[in-house]
Design an enzyme around this catalytic site. Structure first.
Site, PDB file in Angstrom:
ATOM      1  N   ASN A 145       0.911  -1.322   0.088  1.00 15.34           N
ATOM      2  CA  ASN A 145      -0.041   0.085   0.073  1.00 15.34           C
ATOM      3  C   ASN A 145       0.883   1.202   0.009  1.00 15.34           C
ATOM      4  O   ASN A 145       1.571   1.677   1.008  1.00 15.34           O
ATOM      5  CB  ASN A 145      -0.814  -0.045   1.209  1.00 15.34           C
ATOM      6  CG  ASN A 145      -2.006   1.298   1.442  1.00 15.34           C
ATOM      7  OD1 ASN A 145      -1.359   2.268   1.194  1.00 15.34           O
ATOM      8  ND2 ASN A 145      -3.097   0.968   1.468  1.00 15.34           N
ATOM      9  N   GLU A 196      -3.223 -14.368   3.382  1.00 13.72           N
ATOM     10  CA  GLU A 196      -4.856 -14.147   3.702  1.00 13.72           C
ATOM     11  C   GLU A 196      -4.961 -13.795   5.027  1.00 13.72           C
ATOM     12  O   GLU A 196      -4.398 -14.487   6.095  1.00 13.72           O
ATOM     13  CB  GLU A 196      -5.407 -15.610   3.501  1.00 13.72           C
ATOM     14  CG  GLU A 196      -6.656 -15.557   3.193  1.00 13.72           C
ATOM     15  CD  GLU A 196      -7.309 -16.958   2.918  1.00 13.72           C
ATOM     16  OE1 GLU A 196      -8.573 -17.156   2.698  1.00 13.72           O
ATOM     17  OE2 GLU A 196      -6.513 -17.836   2.453  1.00 13.72           O
ATOM     18  N   ASP A 223      -2.210  -3.932  10.858  1.00 17.94           N
ATOM     19  CA  ASP A 223      -3.534  -4.156  10.261  1.00 17.94           C
ATOM     20  C   ASP A 223      -4.325  -2.993  10.999  1.00 17.94           C
ATOM     21  O   ASP A 223      -4.245  -2.906  12.033  1.00 17.94           O
ATOM     22  CB  ASP A 223      -4.278  -5.561  10.581  1.00 17.94           C
ATOM     23  CG  ASP A 223      -5.452  -5.601   9.926  1.00 17.94           C
ATOM     24  OD1 ASP A 223      -5.571  -5.477   8.536  1.00 17.94           O
ATOM     25  OD2 ASP A 223      -6.403  -6.327  10.305  1.00 17.94           O
ATOM     26  N   SER A 224      -5.019  -2.503  10.032  1.00 16.02           N
ATOM     27  CA  SER A 224      -5.755  -1.215  10.448  1.00 16.02           C
ATOM     28  C   SER A 224      -7.042  -1.026   9.591  1.00 16.02           C
ATOM     29  O   SER A 224      -7.287  -1.525   8.837  1.00 16.02           O
ATOM     30  CB  SER A 224      -4.701  -0.068  10.152  1.00 16.02           C
ATOM     31  OG  SER A 224      -4.509   0.177   8.808  1.00 16.02           O
ATOM     32  N   TYR A 230     -10.262   6.113   4.331  1.00 14.26           N
ATOM     33  CA  TYR A 230     -11.298   6.793   4.886  1.00 14.26           C
ATOM     34  C   TYR A 230     -10.895   8.288   5.437  1.00 14.26           C
ATOM     35  O   TYR A 230     -11.881   8.959   5.804  1.00 14.26           O
ATOM     36  CB  TYR A 230     -11.907   6.342   5.960  1.00 14.26           C
ATOM     37  CG  TYR A 230     -12.464   4.543   5.586  1.00 14.26           C
ATOM     38  CD1 TYR A 230     -13.860   4.408   5.019  1.00 14.26           C
ATOM     39  CD2 TYR A 230     -11.634   3.605   5.747  1.00 14.26           C
ATOM     40  CE1 TYR A 230     -14.252   3.447   4.590  1.00 14.26           C
ATOM     41  CE2 TYR A 230     -12.057   2.431   5.160  1.00 14.26           C
ATOM     42  CZ  TYR A 230     -13.450   2.435   4.789  1.00 14.26           C
ATOM     43  OH  TYR A 230     -13.866   1.301   4.193  1.00 14.26           O
ATOM     44  N   LYS A 279      -0.797  14.913  10.441  1.00 13.33           N
ATOM     45  CA  LYS A 279      -1.287  13.356  10.734  1.00 13.33           C
ATOM     46  C   LYS A 279      -0.263  12.565  11.473  1.00 13.33           C
ATOM     47  O   LYS A 279      -0.583  11.765  12.000  1.00 13.33           O
ATOM     48  CB  LYS A 279      -1.603  12.929   9.258  1.00 13.33           C
ATOM     49  CG  LYS A 279      -2.494  11.793   9.446  1.00 13.33           C
ATOM     50  CD  LYS A 279      -2.747  11.159   7.692  1.00 13.33           C
ATOM     51  CE  LYS A 279      -3.426   9.896   8.047  1.00 13.33           C
ATOM     52  NZ  LYS A 279      -3.552   9.098   6.849  1.00 13.33           N
ATOM     53  N   HIS A 326      -3.426   6.913  14.351  1.00 19.20           N
ATOM     54  CA  HIS A 326      -3.607   5.563  14.893  1.00 19.20           C
ATOM     55  C   HIS A 326      -2.101   4.843  14.595  1.00 19.20           C
ATOM     56  O   HIS A 326      -1.712   4.149  15.454  1.00 19.20           O
ATOM     57  CB  HIS A 326      -4.743   5.006  14.439  1.00 19.20           C
ATOM     58  CG  HIS A 326      -4.914   4.786  12.809  1.00 19.20           C
ATOM     59  ND1 HIS A 326      -4.922   5.901  11.915  1.00 19.20           N
ATOM     60  CD2 HIS A 326      -5.078   3.730  11.886  1.00 19.20           C
ATOM     61  CE1 HIS A 326      -5.136   5.664  10.867  1.00 19.20           C
ATOM     62  NE2 HIS A 326      -5.016   4.369  10.760  1.00 19.20           N
TER      63      HIS A 326
END
Length: 195
Positions: free
Chosen positions: A9, A40, A69-70, A153, A172, A177
């Site tokens: 990403n 997976e 993982d977020s 998002y 940011k 997070h």
């Protein structure tokens, strides 16, 4: 020292480079490290999924690995999109996922639009030791996408009067997070050095 981020990403890799290079890590994506697997995500929590990804990459490369993982947790939607944030509603892109959240929230009052981003990080050091951490940031879901920065998002996640997509990278990276999870990881790494 090379640190493989178990992701391709681009937005996420960019943030990790900005946050981790000052600590001496040569941050690379999994494709830059020559790894072409898609782990997976069969876990039922963010923590389980980040551990699955980190362990799979470490088994191949035996070097420092960081997997996260977020996702977005919206209280009025019973915690959705949650661990399914990246593939919410079967949507193909960020804009469609954002539209789906807004559609589901259209009749939700201002005081009930609370939400938070969660990021779990699973770090495996070169010696195979594992450190799991979590970070969160709390805000609300806006009424329309605002801002040009960020990804996912960010355009509808309102934090102190602005969407995450309106914040500059430095701002940011100070409150997100992912930043909060990284702060927790860095604390743990510093504790280990002192032992």
């Amino acid at each position: 020292m090379q640190l493989i981020i178990a992701s391709n990403n681009k937005g996420k890799i960019r943030e990790y480079k900005q946050l981790l290079q000052p600590f001496g890590y040569d941050v690379v994506s999994q494709s830059e490290a020559g790894i072409n697997i898609e782990v997976e995500e069969t876990g039922t929590t963010f923590a389980e999924n980040s551990a699955l990804k980190a362990r799979a990459i470490y088994a191949l490369k035996h070097c420092a690995v960081l997997a996260d993982d977020s996702g977005l947790v919206v209280d009025a939607l019973g915690g959705e999109p949650g661990i399914y944030s990246a593939r919410y509603g079967g949507c193909e892109n960020d804009a469609d996922r954002v539209s789906l959240v807004l559609e589901k929230m259209k009749n939700v009052s201002e005081e009930n639009r609370t939400a938070h981003f969660v990021c779990t990080i699973h770090f495996i050091d070169t010696d195979g030791s594992e450190i799991p951490v979590e970070g969160r940031v709390y805000g609300k879901i806006g009424y329309e996408p605002i801002g040009e920065n960020g990804f996912g998002y960010d355009p509808v996640f309102m934090y102190e009067g602005k969407s995450f997509a309106q914040l500059g990278a430095e701002e940011k990276n100070g409150v997100s997070h992912r930043a909060n999870a990284l702060k927790a990881l860095i604390e743990k790494l510093n504790e280990r050095k002192q032992v």
